[in-house]
Structure formats: C-alpha cells, structure tokens
Scaffold this motif. Structure first.
Motif, PDB file in Angstrom:
ATOM      1  N   ILE A  67      42.736  35.399  42.406  1.00  0.00           N
ATOM      2  CA  ILE A  67      42.742  36.781  42.431  1.00  0.00           C
ATOM      3  C   ILE A  67      41.225  37.296  41.889  1.00  0.00           C
ATOM      4  N   ALA A  68      40.547  36.560  40.868  1.00  0.00           N
ATOM      5  CA  ALA A  68      39.130  36.870  40.722  1.00  0.00           C
ATOM      6  C   ALA A  68      38.331  36.903  41.722  1.00  0.00           C
ATOM      7  N   ASP A  69      38.500  35.793  42.800  1.00  0.00           N
ATOM      8  CA  ASP A  69      37.756  35.442  44.002  1.00  0.00           C
ATOM      9  C   ASP A  69      37.827  36.876  44.931  1.00  0.00           C
ATOM     10  N   HIS A  70      38.975  37.469  44.957  1.00  0.00           N
ATOM     11  CA  HIS A  70      39.028  38.737  45.927  1.00  0.00           C
ATOM     12  C   HIS A  70      38.072  39.890  45.316  1.00  0.00           C
ATOM     13  N   VAL A  71      37.972  39.892  43.804  1.00  0.00           N
ATOM     14  CA  VAL A  71      37.213  40.925  43.420  1.00  0.00           C
ATOM     15  C   VAL A  71      35.821  40.546  43.524  1.00  0.00           C
ATOM     16  N   VAL A  72      35.524  39.469  43.415  1.00  0.00           N
ATOM     17  CA  VAL A  72      33.954  38.882  43.749  1.00  0.00           C
ATOM     18  C   VAL A  72      33.616  39.001  45.046  1.00  0.00           C
ATOM     19  N   ASN A  73      34.606  38.883  46.106  1.00  0.00           N
ATOM     20  CA  ASN A  73      34.326  38.958  47.416  1.00  0.00           C
ATOM     21  C   ASN A  73      34.529  40.713  48.062  1.00  0.00           C
ATOM     22  N   ARG A  74      34.406  41.460  46.790  1.00  0.00           N
ATOM     23  CA  ARG A  74      34.240  42.832  46.823  1.00  0.00           C
ATOM     24  C   ARG A  74      35.514  43.669  47.624  1.00  0.00           C
ATOM     25  N   ARG A  75      36.753  43.260  47.149  1.00  0.00           N
ATOM     26  CA  ARG A  75      37.996  43.487  47.530  1.00  0.00           C
ATOM     27  C   ARG A  75      38.656  44.207  46.368  1.00  0.00           C
ATOM     28  N   SER A  76      39.534  45.234  46.280  1.00  0.00           N
ATOM     29  CA  SER A  76      40.232  45.881  45.579  1.00  0.00           C
ATOM     30  C   SER A  76      41.549  45.149  45.315  1.00  0.00           C
ATOM     31  N   VAL A  77      42.106  45.124  44.143  1.00  0.00           N
ATOM     32  CA  VAL A  77      43.153  44.072  43.905  1.00  0.00           C
ATOM     33  C   VAL A  77      44.169  44.990  42.907  1.00  0.00           C
ATOM     34  N   VAL A  78      45.587  44.882  43.430  1.00  0.00           N
ATOM     35  CA  VAL A  78      46.578  45.651  42.531  1.00  0.00           C
ATOM     36  C   VAL A  78      47.221  44.365  42.012  1.00  0.00           C
ATOM     37  N   MET A  79      47.235  44.143  40.857  1.00  0.00           N
ATOM     38  CA  MET A  79      48.186  43.071  40.206  1.00  0.00           C
ATOM     39  C   MET A  79      49.435  43.811  39.451  1.00  0.00           C
ATOM     40  N   ASN A  80      50.625  43.007  39.932  1.00  0.00           N
ATOM     41  CA  ASN A  80      52.006  43.331  39.184  1.00  0.00           C
ATOM     42  C   ASN A  80      52.268  41.787  38.359  1.00  0.00           C
ATOM     43  N   LEU A  81      52.277  42.200  37.082  1.00  0.00           N
ATOM     44  CA  LEU A  81      52.548  41.033  36.192  1.00  0.00           C
ATOM     45  C   LEU A  81      53.900  41.040  35.614  1.00  0.00           C
ATOM     46  N   GLN A  82      54.995  41.662  36.295  1.00  0.00           N
ATOM     47  CA  GLN A  82      56.314  41.772  35.867  1.00  0.00           C
ATOM     48  C   GLN A  82      56.871  40.196  35.848  1.00  0.00           C
ATOM     49  N   ARG A  83      56.500  39.311  36.377  1.00  0.00           N
ATOM     50  CA  ARG A  83      56.984  38.035  36.397  1.00  0.00           C
ATOM     51  C   ARG A  83      56.340  36.897  35.552  1.00  0.00           C
TER      52      ARG A  83
END
Length: 141
Positions: A67-83
């Motif tokens: 998930i962090a790699d996506h932000v480092v590669n300049r992408r926005s991330v929506v995280m659902n932590l319900q599970r």
C-alpha cells in the motif's frame, strides 16, 4: 524600425548604422521571449495519465508495504480497514501516516474505517463529517 529610430532618421540625428543596431537588439529580445514562452508549455496528456487511485482492503499488517509503495509511486490510495482487528488497523494507519508525511502528502479519514492517502501533487478539498451512532472507544482513531 522603432518609433524612436524613425523619428531620429527623419530629422537626420543619427547614422543608419546605429538604427540598424537597435533593430537587431529588438529582434533578439523577441526571439528570447518566444523561447521562454515555449518552455512553459505542459502536456495535459502526461498529467492525466499519471493520476491513479488504488482501492485497498488489507487483511493483515503484512500488506502495508504494498500500500505504501502505491503512495511512493505517486498514486492515491483509498484504504478500507474493516477486515482488520483494531490493533492491526492502528498499526497500518501509523505506518501510512509516516509514509504520507515523508512524501509531503495528505491522509484523510473518509469513514469509520476508511482512509484516503494522497501524494503531494493531489489536493484534497472538502470535509466529510461522521455521525457516530454507536461510539466504540477501541475503534475511534
């Protein structure tokens, strides 16, 4: 020929050589201005193709690096932590907060267990207010 040069030439105040010299200087100024204008052009196609949003629903803390790699590669991330259980979700939020801070980005809470992480080139505007009908102190971030 500039207006000043025409006026001087009409009354014979300057030689033709000096007037030509002024014209050459003016042409050089126009050429440098055209070059500066060309360097300010930005292709909109390249900006649009680099903007991506990734949806993630991690099932364990081990997935936080991806998930962090996506932000480092300049992408926005929506995280659902319900599970996740509360402790792992809190660890993921802590890790992602550090990653986003290092990238000069932003992290926003979208829902009770949903977060948006963006790099520095993405601007977030507006607020989402959350009405908590059932208050659970363990789940509150």
């Amino acid at each position: 020929m500039s207006m000043k040069g025409k006026f001087k030439n009409l009354f014979g105040l300057e030689d033709e050589y000096e007037i030509i010299h002024e014209e050459i200087e003016e042409q050089g100024q126009y050429e440098t201005n055209e070059q500066e204008e060309k360097s300010n052009v930005v292709s909109l196609k390249s900006v649009q193709s680099s903007s991506k949003v990734v949806l993630c629903e991690p099932r364990s803390y081990n997935e936080v690096q991806e998930i962090a790699d996506h932000v480092v590669n300049r992408r926005s991330v929506v995280m659902n932590l319900q599970r996740l259980d509360a402790q792992q979700a809190r660890q993921i939020i802590d890790f992602m907060s550090g990653t986003v801070y290092a990238m000069s980005g932003h992290i926003r809470k979208l829902g009770s267990q949903t977060f948006l992480c963006t790099p520095d080139h993405v601007e977030i505007s507006g607020n989402i207010t959350e009405v908590m009908e059932e208050y659970d102190s363990d789940q509150r971030w």
